[in-house]
Design a protein around this motif. Structure first.
Motif, PDB file in Angstrom:
ATOM      1  N   LEU A  68     -55.819 -14.557  -3.392  1.00 35.26           N
ATOM      2  CA  LEU A  68     -54.826 -15.153  -2.831  1.00 35.26           C
ATOM      3  C   LEU A  68     -53.652 -15.231  -3.669  1.00 35.26           C
ATOM      4  O   LEU A  68     -53.713 -15.448  -5.049  1.00 35.26           O
ATOM      5  CB  LEU A  68     -55.234 -16.824  -2.937  1.00 35.26           C
ATOM      6  N   MET A  69     -52.512 -14.610  -3.221  1.00 36.09           N
ATOM      7  CA  MET A  69     -51.173 -14.384  -3.856  1.00 36.09           C
ATOM      8  C   MET A  69     -50.328 -14.139  -3.154  1.00 36.09           C
ATOM      9  O   MET A  69     -50.194 -14.405  -1.955  1.00 36.09           O
ATOM     10  CB  MET A  69     -51.544 -13.085  -4.880  1.00 36.09           C
ATOM     11  N   LYS A  70     -49.156 -13.924  -3.663  1.00 37.01           N
ATOM     12  CA  LYS A  70     -47.649 -13.916  -2.924  1.00 37.01           C
ATOM     13  C   LYS A  70     -47.668 -12.518  -2.221  1.00 37.01           C
ATOM     14  O   LYS A  70     -46.677 -12.247  -1.588  1.00 37.01           O
ATOM     15  CB  LYS A  70     -46.554 -14.151  -3.656  1.00 37.01           C
ATOM     16  N   TYR A  71     -48.473 -11.511  -2.582  1.00 34.98           N
ATOM     17  CA  TYR A  71     -48.371 -10.109  -2.024  1.00 34.98           C
ATOM     18  C   TYR A  71     -49.229  -9.858  -1.105  1.00 34.98           C
ATOM     19  O   TYR A  71     -50.688 -10.448  -1.094  1.00 34.98           O
ATOM     20  CB  TYR A  71     -48.293  -9.007  -3.412  1.00 34.98           C
ATOM     21  N   TRP A  81     -37.805  -8.946   2.554  1.00 37.94           N
ATOM     22  CA  TRP A  81     -36.898  -9.800   1.783  1.00 37.94           C
ATOM     23  C   TRP A  81     -37.272 -11.171   1.972  1.00 37.94           C
ATOM     24  O   TRP A  81     -37.466 -12.196   0.969  1.00 37.94           O
ATOM     25  CB  TRP A  81     -35.748  -9.688   2.497  1.00 37.94           C
ATOM     26  N   LYS A  82     -38.268 -11.434   2.804  1.00 38.56           N
ATOM     27  CA  LYS A  82     -38.839 -12.755   3.313  1.00 38.56           C
ATOM     28  C   LYS A  82     -40.125 -13.135   2.145  1.00 38.56           C
ATOM     29  O   LYS A  82     -40.124 -14.080   1.500  1.00 38.56           O
ATOM     30  CB  LYS A  82     -39.399 -13.024   4.585  1.00 38.56           C
ATOM     31  N   ARG A  83     -40.855 -11.878   1.965  1.00 39.56           N
ATOM     32  CA  ARG A  83     -42.067 -11.876   1.166  1.00 39.56           C
ATOM     33  C   ARG A  83     -41.732 -12.025  -0.234  1.00 39.56           C
ATOM     34  O   ARG A  83     -42.208 -12.721  -1.055  1.00 39.56           O
ATOM     35  CB  ARG A  83     -42.904 -10.669   1.167  1.00 39.56           C
ATOM     36  N   GLU A  84     -40.401 -11.277  -0.598  1.00 40.52           N
ATOM     37  CA  GLU A  84     -39.959 -11.619  -1.974  1.00 40.52           C
ATOM     38  C   GLU A  84     -39.569 -13.053  -2.420  1.00 40.52           C
ATOM     39  O   GLU A  84     -39.646 -13.635  -3.616  1.00 40.52           O
ATOM     40  CB  GLU A  84     -38.891 -10.553  -2.370  1.00 40.52           C
ATOM     41  N   GLN A  85     -39.374 -13.683  -1.391  1.00 37.61           N
ATOM     42  CA  GLN A  85     -38.937 -15.316  -1.571  1.00 37.61           C
ATOM     43  C   GLN A  85     -40.373 -16.218  -1.934  1.00 37.61           C
ATOM     44  O   GLN A  85     -40.111 -17.388  -2.257  1.00 37.61           O
ATOM     45  CB  GLN A  85     -38.234 -15.834  -0.564  1.00 37.61           C
ATOM     46  N   PHE A  86     -41.258 -15.680  -1.840  1.00 37.04           N
ATOM     47  CA  PHE A  86     -42.747 -16.320  -1.850  1.00 37.04           C
ATOM     48  C   PHE A  86     -42.908 -16.703  -3.234  1.00 37.04           C
ATOM     49  O   PHE A  86     -42.725 -16.031  -4.040  1.00 37.04           O
ATOM     50  CB  PHE A  86     -43.955 -15.555  -1.251  1.00 37.04           C
ATOM     51  N   PRO A  87     -43.388 -17.995  -3.419  1.00 40.47           N
ATOM     52  CA  PRO A  87     -43.746 -18.369  -4.726  1.00 40.47           C
ATOM     53  C   PRO A  87     -44.981 -17.813  -5.300  1.00 40.47           C
ATOM     54  O   PRO A  87     -45.882 -17.547  -4.479  1.00 40.47           O
ATOM     55  CB  PRO A  87     -43.755 -19.813  -4.799  1.00 40.47           C
ATOM     56  N   ASN A  88     -45.324 -17.540  -6.356  1.00 41.96           N
ATOM     57  CA  ASN A  88     -46.362 -17.203  -7.203  1.00 41.96           C
ATOM     58  C   ASN A  88     -47.618 -18.295  -7.360  1.00 41.96           C
ATOM     59  O   ASN A  88     -47.064 -19.359  -7.048  1.00 41.96           O
ATOM     60  CB  ASN A  88     -46.383 -16.846  -8.606  1.00 41.96           C
ATOM     61  N   VAL A  89     -48.625 -18.090  -7.042  1.00 44.36           N
ATOM     62  CA  VAL A  89     -49.571 -19.011  -7.138  1.00 44.36           C
ATOM     63  C   VAL A  89     -49.777 -19.658  -8.608  1.00 44.36           C
ATOM     64  O   VAL A  89     -49.616 -18.888  -9.393  1.00 44.36           O
ATOM     65  CB  VAL A  89     -51.092 -18.440  -6.691  1.00 44.36           C
ATOM     66  N   LYS A  90     -50.073 -20.825  -8.476  1.00 47.51           N
ATOM     67  CA  LYS A  90     -49.880 -21.523  -9.869  1.00 47.51           C
ATOM     68  C   LYS A  90     -51.279 -21.864 -10.685  1.00 47.51           C
ATOM     69  O   LYS A  90     -52.315 -21.977  -9.752  1.00 47.51           O
ATOM     70  CB  LYS A  90     -49.230 -22.813  -9.872  1.00 47.51           C
ATOM     71  N   TYR A  91     -51.553 -22.230 -11.713  1.00 43.48           N
ATOM     72  CA  TYR A  91     -52.862 -22.580 -12.501  1.00 43.48           C
ATOM     73  C   TYR A  91     -53.465 -23.801 -11.711  1.00 43.48           C
ATOM     74  O   TYR A  91     -54.291 -24.071 -11.583  1.00 43.48           O
ATOM     75  CB  TYR A  91     -52.634 -22.529 -13.740  1.00 43.48           C
ATOM     76  N   PHE A 269     -47.848 -17.392   1.355  1.00 43.22           N
ATOM     77  CA  PHE A 269     -48.707 -16.680   0.583  1.00 43.22           C
ATOM     78  C   PHE A 269     -49.642 -15.705   1.395  1.00 43.22           C
ATOM     79  O   PHE A 269     -49.658 -15.751   2.740  1.00 43.22           O
ATOM     80  CB  PHE A 269     -49.675 -17.664  -0.144  1.00 43.22           C
ATOM     81  N   PHE A 270     -50.377 -14.824   0.834  1.00 42.56           N
ATOM     82  CA  PHE A 270     -51.431 -13.862   1.682  1.00 42.56           C
ATOM     83  C   PHE A 270     -52.858 -14.132   1.233  1.00 42.56           C
ATOM     84  O   PHE A 270     -52.944 -14.288   0.050  1.00 42.56           O
ATOM     85  CB  PHE A 270     -50.832 -12.618   1.437  1.00 42.56           C
TER      86      PHE A 270
END
Length: 415
Positions: A68-71, A81-91, A269-270
């Motif tokens: 589970l991640m932004k990529y 360009w839309k995917r690059e705006q996704f936030p990272n998953v957090k702790y 997220f993906f």
């Protein structure tokens, strides 16, 4: 039965004589079959070897494991360009999912980071694959700690400066001495070695556990915070037998709720399932197989024409002999089988040469690349069978023309 065995023996003798008496002509005729069989079996052997290597590398992982991640692991319809705006998953999201998801065996939090250099006294190992991960990763990846232990949940949560070494890293730093309990330097900090992972061997995807080290994720979080230079991923291992569609829907619903996303809003997220990645790789390998068959088909076509040509020449050269055989009572099928056997034997010889080339190259590449290329029995039988079929098809017309010769005309022609 004895008649056909004698026929096979005579045909083999004729084929060998043809090879001896017309070496250049026979070599050029068999070259197409040799190249065709070599191409097909080389591609099949390479694909089989890659498939075995991938299966071996992923054998410790459940194919239902989710990243589970932004990529996205594969192609996506969402613009870059839309995917690059996704936030990272957090702790915090990892903790929430760990506490709220059902039908889940393990949940881990991991960073993808750059390679680093590790030092112990005067010894240094460069380009080390660093795996900052929570303690659950040992169960998810099925790591086998051969010496010492893996870090505990308490050490993982507190970010204790402990480290588990891959086999090659331990050998490079300590040689034959005991690594457990020693201190090494990484990120400018001292880590205590608490374990060594059992030797795995070279990995198809690059780094294997042998060239990796594992440290608690929270050690890096304590040093650098949630830095964008580190790519975080939440790794989930569902229980066996779970409905994956329902489980992915549950993961998406939980994460959307944690992030406060509205209904109808696109996921940022993906959910990457390992089986999807392996299916993608299988698709590429399948395409390689198809391309190999197409390219090799042209070589086999040329080889078939070559075999047919040499058989027509052989019929013409032995017209007198055919007439004598038929005048002495040889039946049409005897003449037919004689030339068919000869065509098949010649073609199989070309196929065997191609197989020997594949076998020799496989041995050489296995030694040079530290990658096991396998020429399986199935591929050997397939190559032999294809060459026999090519010989059979190529020899039909010449054999029929020989069997239908009039004995008187054949003897007169040969005089």
């Amino acid at each position: 039965m004895l008649v056909y065995l004698r026929l096979l023996k005579e045909s083999l003798s004729f084929a060998i004589n043809a090879l001896r008496n017309n070496k250049l002509r026979t070599l050029l005729s068999l070259l197409g079959v040799t190249i065709g069989i070599f191409s097909i079996i080389a591609v099949l052997a390479a694909v089989d070897s890659l498939d075995r290597k991938i299966s071996k590398d992923l054998s410790s992982l459940d194919k239902n494991t989710i990243y589970l991640m932004k990529y996205c692991f594969g192609p996506s319809e969402i613009p870059q360009w839309k995917r690059e705006q996704f936030p990272n998953v957090k702790y915090d999201e990892y903790i929430s999912l760990k506490n709220s998801l059902t039908n889940t065996d393990q949940v881990a939090y991991q960073f993808f980071v750059n390679k680093e250099t590790i030092k112990y006294d005067s010894k240094t190992v460069s380009d080390v694959n660093i795996v900052p991960a929570s303690n659950e990763i040992v169960e998810i990846e099925g790591l086998n700690v051969d010496n010492g232990r893996f870090y505990t949940e308490s050490e993982s949560n507190s970010g204790t400066a402990v480290i588990v070494l891959g086999y090659d890293i331990a050998e490079g730093l300590f040689g034959g001495s005991e690594p457990v309990g020693k201190s090494i330097r990484l990120y400018g900090q001292r880590f205590t070695v608490i374990g060594v992972i059992a030797k795995q061997g070279a990995g198809f995807f690059g780094d294997s556990n042998d060239t990796s080290v594992y440290i608690p994720t929270n050690f890096l979080r304590r040093m650098y915070g949630d830095n964008d230079a580190m790519t975080p991923v939440i790794v989930l291992k569902p229980v066996k037998g779970v409905d994956m569609d329902a489980y992915k829907a549950q993961v998406a619903q939980k994460l959307r709720a944690i992030r406060g996303m509205k209904a109808g809003e696109m996921d940022n997220f993906f959910i990457n399932v390992l089986s999807g990645f392996t299916d993608f790789i299988d698709g590429i390998l399948g395409q390689m197989n198809v391309v190999g068959w197409v390219i090799s088909g042209f070589s086999l076509l040329v080889g078939g024409f070559g075999i047919a040509n040499i058989m027509f020449v052989s019929v013409k050269e032995r017209t007198n002999l055919i007439g004598i055989q038929k005048s002495l009572g040889a039946k049409n099928r005897f003449i037919l089988f004689q030339f068919l056997f000869e065509a098949v034997i010649l073609s199989v010889i070309g196929g065997i040469i191609g197989l020997l080339l594949v076998w020799g190259i496989s041995l050489a590449l296995t030694q040079l690349l530290d990658f096991e290329f396998v020429l399986s029995l199935g591929n050997i039988l397939l190559g032999t069978g294809i060459s026999a079929i090519i010989g059979l098809i190529s020899g039909i017309l010449p054999a029929i023309s020989a069997a239908n010769l009039d004995p008187v005309e054949a003897i007169r022609t040969g005089m």
